[in-house]
Design an enzyme around this catalytic site. Sequence first.
Site, short mmCIF file in Angstrom:
data_model
loop_
_atom_site.label_atom_id
_atom_site.label_comp_id
_atom_site.label_asym_id
_atom_site.label_seq_id
_atom_site.Cartn_x
_atom_site.Cartn_y
_atom_site.Cartn_z
CG HIS A 113 -1.97 -1.15 1.02
ND1 HIS A 113 -2.04 -2.21 1.88
CD2 HIS A 113 -2.87 -1.41 0.04
CE1 HIS A 113 -2.95 -3.08 1.45
NE2 HIS A 113 -3.48 -2.61 0.34
CE1 TYR A 155 14.67 -7.73 -7.85
CE2 TYR A 155 15.10 -10.08 -7.88
CZ TYR A 155 14.28 -9.02 -7.58
OH TYR A 155 13.07 -9.26 -6.98
CB VAL A 205 11.83 -10.11 1.08
CG1 VAL A 205 11.16 -8.79 0.70
CG2 VAL A 205 11.64 -10.38 2.56
NE ARG A 206 12.28 -7.87 -4.88
CZ ARG A 206 11.43 -6.92 -5.26
NH1 ARG A 206 11.36 -5.77 -4.60
NH2 ARG A 206 10.63 -7.10 -6.29
N GLY A 223 7.83 -12.59 -3.47
CA GLY A 223 6.99 -11.46 -3.88
C GLY A 223 6.81 -11.41 -5.39
CG ASP A 224 10.13 -10.56 -7.78
OD1 ASP A 224 9.63 -9.47 -7.45
OD2 ASP A 224 11.35 -10.78 -7.76
N GLY A 228 3.87 -9.96 -7.88
CA GLY A 228 4.52 -9.58 -9.15
C GLY A 228 3.69 -9.97 -10.36
#
Length: 218
Positions: free
Chosen positions: A33, A61, A137-138, A141-142, A146
């Site tokens: 958000h 990345y 986390v990355r 999430g992707d 994503g």
Amino acid sequence: MSTTEQDRTDGATAAFSEAVKAASWEVHEHAEHSRYMQDLMAGRLDRAAYARLVAQQYFAYRDLEAASQRMADDPIGSRFVFPELYRLPALHADLDALLGRGWRSSIEPTPATAAYCGRLRDVAATDPGAYVAHHYVRYMGDLSGGQVIRRVVERTYDIADHAGTSFYVFDRVDPKAFKQQYRLRLDATPWTEPEKARIIDEVLLAYRLNTDVLAELA
Ligand code: HEM
């Protein structure tokens, strides 16, 4: 990723992936958000503003995937090295599409990205638990939100053939199945209780570093 014997867990350890998600869902909501994400998802940002996010992700990345390479020989870290997820080639292609081939000389990390990258290089690249936290986390999430972001971005900027959104396209894994296996692997890895607590702390920090980048972009 294939299911191995080690990925099958007993009830005693099965909850670590759930504990990580539960402990971080509130900060996930902050990231989701954030002003930038809300504007992006509502189609209120121009293409240049989207390209700025892609450029910052390129720096993150680059260092996250360098950390993966450093972890290749680590008995724990290597369990979370997945070349089939690597995003750097896709980020190169997206920046070519969005900014033109001379993009390398036209982008630089913002202060928040520099802080995030510093943590990736100094801690994630050397400490397997911290590495897993940042990796989780990355890529989780992707593979999750994503996929929603890609559809909105392609519609907003009238993108065909993923020219600028290939970052969100995982053509070597099935996102849903991969996430299930990933959670099993988190659960089956023999973390000590103090390691689990440190991983959760690092997940929270990783979210904050990401949210700081988004705040700077807004
Ligand atoms: C518009 C922005 C976003 C949307 C719509 C979104 C949406 C979602 C959704 C629906 C899930 C649940 C998927 C599932 O349970 O399988 C999810 C999971 C996740 N998201 Fe996001 N997200 C957004 C932004 C972010 C950001 C900015 C990050 C981190 C930088 C992030 C990290 C994660 C992670 C790590 C998970 C996996 C949680 C778990 O299952 O353990 N998300 N997201």
